[in-house]
Design a protein around this motif. Structure first.
Motif, PDB file in Angstrom:
ATOM      1  N   TYR A 252      -6.138  -0.560  -0.050  1.00 11.03           N
ATOM      2  CA  TYR A 252      -5.739   0.870   0.429  1.00 11.03           C
ATOM      3  C   TYR A 252      -4.658   1.144  -0.364  1.00 11.03           C
TER       4      TYR A 252
ATOM      5  N   ASP B 201       3.549   9.209   1.745  1.00  7.73           N
ATOM      6  CA  ASP B 201       2.436   8.457   1.970  1.00  7.73           C
ATOM      7  C   ASP B 201       1.780   8.328   2.994  1.00  7.73           C
TER       8      ASP B 201
ATOM      9  N   ASN C 183      -1.079   9.218   5.766  1.00  4.57           N
ATOM     10  CA  ASN C 183      -2.480   9.685   5.369  1.00  4.57           C
ATOM     11  C   ASN C 183      -3.159   7.720   5.919  1.00  4.57           C
ATOM     12  N   HIS C 184      -2.036   7.125   6.070  1.00  6.10           N
ATOM     13  CA  HIS C 184      -2.725   5.612   6.253  1.00  6.10           C
ATOM     14  C   HIS C 184      -3.102   5.739   8.267  1.00  6.10           C
ATOM     15  N   ARG C 185      -3.826   4.750   8.021  1.00  6.99           N
ATOM     16  CA  ARG C 185      -4.209   4.420   9.363  1.00  6.99           C
ATOM     17  C   ARG C 185      -2.656   3.220  10.067  1.00  6.99           C
TER      18      ARG C 185
ATOM     19  N   PRO D 114       2.051  10.129  12.680  1.00 11.84           N
ATOM     20  CA  PRO D 114       0.725  10.616  12.726  1.00 11.84           C
ATOM     21  C   PRO D 114      -0.595  10.244  13.161  1.00 11.84           C
TER      22      PRO D 114
END
Length: 308
Positions: free
Chosen positions: A167, A175, A178-180, A208
């Protein structure tokens, strides 16, 4: 018998612990009630409920037994030996990762101490449960307890190398939204552990959107190591994964004010030697692992990224 019935909630459960039968326990409690001329329990077909008189009696007899235990410990300390049963309550992940590997060494050094360990992330009243000492992570505030800070509680943000290869690198805290995410849920409250980020050298919380939720710290790390997502948690969860290279620490640790790993035991006039030797043993072993009251190995690590 009375204390055990209070702790277990029924004659049958108390009898199982004491190695007798429910009828014997019930008759003993009835004799005690007759002697005191007070009802200690309300009885129904479903459960026992302690009365106000029973609660007052419980507090008194617990204090008496504690005084008796202190007297016995004072007498036993004359030969400078550590003996007896030591009841310890541990957080699940910290206990598995840090304490369990040390048990063989402790038992070898103190063969006359019999350990009884319980594991729980929920808050428990160790005085009420008759526990000698406990280790808690996070924040602790209890005026009845003596606290020893074992280490700071550094929060690290980590991902596996395979996840970053798939990824892409995570360059800054902007940043990571936007990640799992793999997140931890507290069993006692049902709340998610907040995600902490460093902004202008201060700590803020991030929430998140996309994430996987688990309520076991070790499972949290296992999922992260498998390359599913990014996670944040206390330093002790990541020690093995970082050492093996399976995990990468993305940013410098965050140490929220007041957070730490604490050893605690009830305030008392005489500290049992079994408690004292376990406390000193643990401090010594943690120092060998790079942890002390004011420092932690995680603060000296190399990171993939620096502060934003």
């Amino acid at each position: 018998m009375f204390i055990t019935v209070c702790e277990k909630g029924s004659f049958a459960a108390a009898a199982a612990v004491l190695g007798t039968d429910a009828s014997t326990v019930s008759k003993a409690i009835s004799r005690l009630e007759k002697q005191l001329a007070y009802t200690l329990f309300y009885r129904s077909t479903r459960k026992l409920t302690i009365t106000d008189a029973g609660q007052e009696y419980l507090e008194t007899v617990r204090a008496l037994l504690l005084d008796l235990d202190e007297c016995e410990q004072r007498l036993q300390s004359g030969n400078d030996s550590a003996t007896g049963v030591l009841k310890v309550n541990l957080p699940v992940s910290y206990g598995r990762l840090y304490i369990v590997p040390l048990l063989s060494k402790f038992v070898e050094q103190f063969p006359n101490i019999s350990l009884q360990l319980s594991f729980s992330d929920e808050y428990i009243d160790i005085i009420e449960r008759g526990i000698d000492l406990s280790i808690r992570t996070g924040t602790v505030s209890d005026s009845r307890m003596v606290l020893h800070k074992l280490s700071p509680m550094d929060f690290l943000t980590c991902a596996s190398k395979s996840y970053l290869e798939e990824y892409g690198p995570i360059e800054s805290y902007k940043d990571i939204v936007n990640h799992r995410w793999i997140r931890f849920r507290f069993k006692q409250t049902g709340k998610l552990m907040p995600i902490l980020v460093g902004v202008d050298k201060t700590v803020e919380m991030l929430d998140p959107n996309g994430y996987i939720v688990v309520d076991d710290g070790q499972v949290l790390v296992d999922i992260c190591r498998s390359g599913v997502g990014v996670m944040q948690g206390p330093h002790f969860l990541f020690k093995d994964g970082l050492a093996s290279g399976d995990l990468v620490s993305l940013f410098p640790p965050i140490e929220p004010e007041g957070y730490g790993v604490y050893l605690l035991y009830p305030k008392r006039d005489f500290l049992p030697r079994k408690v004292a030797v376990f406390t000193e043993f643990l401090k010594t072993e943690l120092e060998k692992m790079g942890e002390g009251a004011n420092y932690c190995w995680s603060s000296e690590m190399a990171y993939l990224n620096e502060w934003e």
